[in-house]
Design an enzyme around this catalytic site. Structure first.
Site, PDB file in Angstrom:
ATOM      1  CB  ALA A   1      -0.885  -0.030   1.238  1.00 30.75           C
TER       2      ALA A   1
ATOM      3  N   GLY B   1       0.628  -5.007   0.921  1.00 34.04           N
ATOM      4  CA  GLY B   1      -0.580  -5.112   0.093  1.00 34.04           C
ATOM      5  C   GLY B   1      -0.298  -5.730  -1.268  1.00 34.04           C
TER       6      GLY B   1
HETATM    7  N1  CAA Z   1       4.571   3.298  -0.704  1.00 33.61           N
HETATM    8  C1  CAA Z   1       4.984   4.466  -1.227  1.00 33.61           C
HETATM    9  N2  CAA Z   1       6.127   4.631  -1.873  1.00 33.61           N
HETATM   10  C2  CAA Z   1       6.906   3.533  -2.029  1.00 33.61           C
HETATM   11  C3  CAA Z   1       6.548   2.281  -1.523  1.00 33.61           C
HETATM   12  C4  CAA Z   1       5.306   2.179  -0.829  1.00 33.61           C
HETATM   13  N3  CAA Z   1       4.849   1.020  -0.335  1.00 33.61           N
HETATM   14  N4  CAA Z   1       7.507   1.382  -1.816  1.00 33.61           N
HETATM   15  C5  CAA Z   1       8.444   2.064  -2.496  1.00 33.61           C
HETATM   16  N5  CAA Z   1       8.084   3.358  -2.627  1.00 33.61           N
HETATM   17  C6  CAA Z   1       8.813   4.443  -3.272  1.00 33.61           C
HETATM   18  C7  CAA Z   1       9.881   5.002  -2.350  1.00 33.61           C
HETATM   19  O1  CAA Z   1       9.347   5.967  -1.462  1.00 33.61           O
HETATM   20  C8  CAA Z   1      10.845   5.614  -3.343  1.00 33.61           C
HETATM   21  O2  CAA Z   1      10.319   6.848  -3.796  1.00 33.61           O
HETATM   22  P1  CAA Z   1      11.324   8.094  -4.058  1.00 33.61           P
HETATM   23  O3  CAA Z   1      12.186   7.654  -5.212  1.00 33.61           O
HETATM   24  O4  CAA Z   1      10.369   9.190  -4.405  1.00 33.61           O
HETATM   25  O5  CAA Z   1      12.090   8.312  -2.788  1.00 33.61           O
HETATM   26  C9  CAA Z   1      10.767   4.626  -4.525  1.00 33.61           C
HETATM   27  O6  CAA Z   1       9.534   3.923  -4.383  1.00 33.61           O
HETATM   28  C10 CAA Z   1      11.887   3.620  -4.487  1.00 33.61           C
HETATM   29  O7  CAA Z   1      11.959   3.071  -3.180  1.00 33.61           O
HETATM   30  P2  CAA Z   1      13.344   2.974  -2.357  1.00 33.61           P
HETATM   31  O8  CAA Z   1      14.161   4.205  -2.564  1.00 33.61           O
HETATM   32  O9  CAA Z   1      12.991   2.617  -0.947  1.00 33.61           O
HETATM   33  O10 CAA Z   1      14.021   1.765  -3.143  1.00 33.61           O
HETATM   34  P3  CAA Z   1      14.866   0.548  -2.575  1.00 33.61           P
HETATM   35  O11 CAA Z   1      15.307  -0.218  -3.776  1.00 33.61           O
HETATM   36  O12 CAA Z   1      15.863   0.992  -1.584  1.00 33.61           O
HETATM   37  O13 CAA Z   1      13.777  -0.359  -1.756  1.00 33.61           O
HETATM   38  C11 CAA Z   1      11.699  -1.441  -1.338  1.00 33.61           C
HETATM   39  C12 CAA Z   1      12.677  -0.916  -2.406  1.00 33.61           C
HETATM   40  C13 CAA Z   1      12.322  -2.601  -0.554  1.00 33.61           C
HETATM   41  C14 CAA Z   1      10.442  -1.912  -2.068  1.00 33.61           C
HETATM   42  C15 CAA Z   1      11.389  -0.299  -0.362  1.00 33.61           C
HETATM   43  O14 CAA Z   1      10.931   0.839  -1.110  1.00 33.61           O
HETATM   44  C16 CAA Z   1      10.327  -0.614   0.648  1.00 33.61           C
HETATM   45  O15 CAA Z   1      10.622  -1.221   1.659  1.00 33.61           O
HETATM   46  N6  CAA Z   1       9.077  -0.202   0.406  1.00 33.61           N
HETATM   47  C17 CAA Z   1       7.992  -0.324   1.343  1.00 33.61           C
HETATM   48  C18 CAA Z   1       7.499  -1.759   1.473  1.00 33.61           C
HETATM   49  C19 CAA Z   1       6.440  -1.848   2.527  1.00 33.61           C
HETATM   50  O16 CAA Z   1       6.658  -1.568   3.687  1.00 33.61           O
HETATM   51  N7  CAA Z   1       5.214  -2.250   2.112  1.00 33.61           N
HETATM   52  C20 CAA Z   1       4.082  -2.378   2.980  1.00 33.61           C
HETATM   53  C21 CAA Z   1       3.233  -1.143   2.925  1.00 33.61           C
HETATM   54  S1  CAA Z   1       1.948  -1.121   4.119  1.00 33.61           S
HETATM   55  C22 CAA Z   1       0.699  -2.081   3.477  1.00 33.61           C
HETATM   56  O17 CAA Z   1       0.828  -2.645   2.417  1.00 33.61           O
HETATM   57  C23 CAA Z   1      -0.540  -2.117   4.300  1.00 33.61           C
HETATM   58  C24 CAA Z   1      -1.539  -3.153   3.983  1.00 33.61           C
HETATM   59  O18 CAA Z   1      -1.537  -4.220   4.513  1.00 33.61           O
HETATM   60  C25 CAA Z   1      -2.635  -2.871   3.060  1.00 33.61           C
END
Ligand code: CAA
Length: 253
Positions: A63, A106
């Site tokens: 998400a 998500g």
């Molecule tokens: N939401 C919003 N933005 C996200 C995102 C997310 N879930 N995942 C990645 N992005 C964005 C980052 O903010 C970043 O944006 P900017 O370039 O503008 O800074 C871009 O995508 C690239 O991300 P990273 O710089 O972090 O890239 P990375 O290669 O170092 O890591 C990743 C990639 C491991 C996917 C990392 O981005 C990450 O951990 N993302 C979040 C994953 C997460 O926690 N997901 C669960 C969300 S909560 C949920 O899903 C609730 C539910 O149950 C419904």
């Protein structure tokens, strides 16, 4: 602006693709509403015999955290995707998630609503919500334990780590892992095989399997618990820390 979700028909197979690559296909409300619109089209299309769900580059990194940071519990409840995910799970045709790159939070929950999950070797899956001060809220706490067993699911949900494709295959989360360039063809092969099975019997069998899960109430309860966490300090801190690219400081409140 480019469409957030692409949909095309390849013969009698539907292909739904999340198309927000710059944000690793993070699922905003707009993305999920678009998925819902496409599902409405698919439900009415008698020609479609199987559906592939996939993402551009990555499957989906969960998400959209940026969109969730400041939500209160009521807003969080409205933001949640469970209705669309249930709709996908209950499509009468068979569905296949073709998972490449990250399928987190998500994003993994989206894949869990499909009947099959095929992955490329670079796939990494996890439910990292706990690291953000919340828990999975779109079916993850209900569907994952049923699919891979409670112990492995608890490891993934309570620790919030990622597992690679081969480990997910062993756990039963994926049915097959293939090189990245073969992922789409492999999903198509399975879809075409399924499309040759008798439509009504397929629909009945899927419905009966889904009925046996009797999980609707648990998914509603999960959504209520998930939303309540948006009244906590730790949810705000966890998500602000992600946006600020720093470590969160949790206080248990
Ligand atoms: N939401 C919003 N933005 C996200 C995102 C997310 N879930 N995942 C990645 N992005 C964005 C980052 O903010 C970043 O944006 P900017 O370039 O503008 O800074 C871009 O995508 C690239 O991300 P990273 O710089 O972090 O890239 P990375 O290669 O170092 O890591 C990743 C990639 C491991 C996917 C990392 O981005 C990450 O951990 N993302 C979040 C994953 C997460 O926690 N997901 C669960 C969300 S909560 C949920 O899903 C609730 C539910 O149950 C419904």
């Amino acid at each position: 602006m480019e469409d957030l979700v692409l949909y095309e028909k390849v013969g009698n197979i539907g292909v739904l693709k999340v198309n927000r690559p710059k944000a690793f296909n993070a699922l905003s409300r707009e993305v999920v509403d678009e998925i819902d619109n496409k599902l409405a089209i698919i439900e009415k299309d008698e020609e479609i015999r199987a559906l592939i769900v996939t993402g551009d580059g990555n499957f989906a990194a969960g998400a959209d955290i940026v969109a969730m940071v400041e939500l209160n519990p009521e807003q969080a409840r409205a933001f949640l995707f469970s209705d669309t995910f249930n709709r996908l799970e209950n499509l009468s045709i068979p569905t296949i998630a073709a998972v490449c790159g990250y399928a987190l939070g998500g994003g993994l929950e989206l894949a869990l609503t499909c009947d099959f999950r095929i992955a490329s070797e670079d796939a990494k899956v996890g439910l990292p919500e706990i690291t953000l001060g919340i828990m999975p809220g779109a079916g993850g706490t209900v569907r994952l334990p049923r699919l891979i067993g409670e112990a492995k699911a608890k490891e993934m949900i309570l620790l919030g780590g990622q597992i690679k494709a081969d480990e997910a295959l062993k756990a039963g989360l994926f049915t097959k892992v293939v090189p990245k360039e073969e992922l789409f063809d492999e999903a198509m092969k399975l879809a075409e095989k399924l499309a040759q099975r008798p439509k009504l019997a397929l629909k009945a069998a899927k419905q009966s399997i889904n009925n046996g899960k009797a999980q609707a109430e648990a998914i509603v309860k999960e959504a209520d618990i998930w939303s309540s966490l948006f009244a906590t300090h730790d949810q705000k801190e966890g998500m602000r820390a992600f946006v600020d690219k720093r470590k969160p400081q949790y206080i248990g409140k």
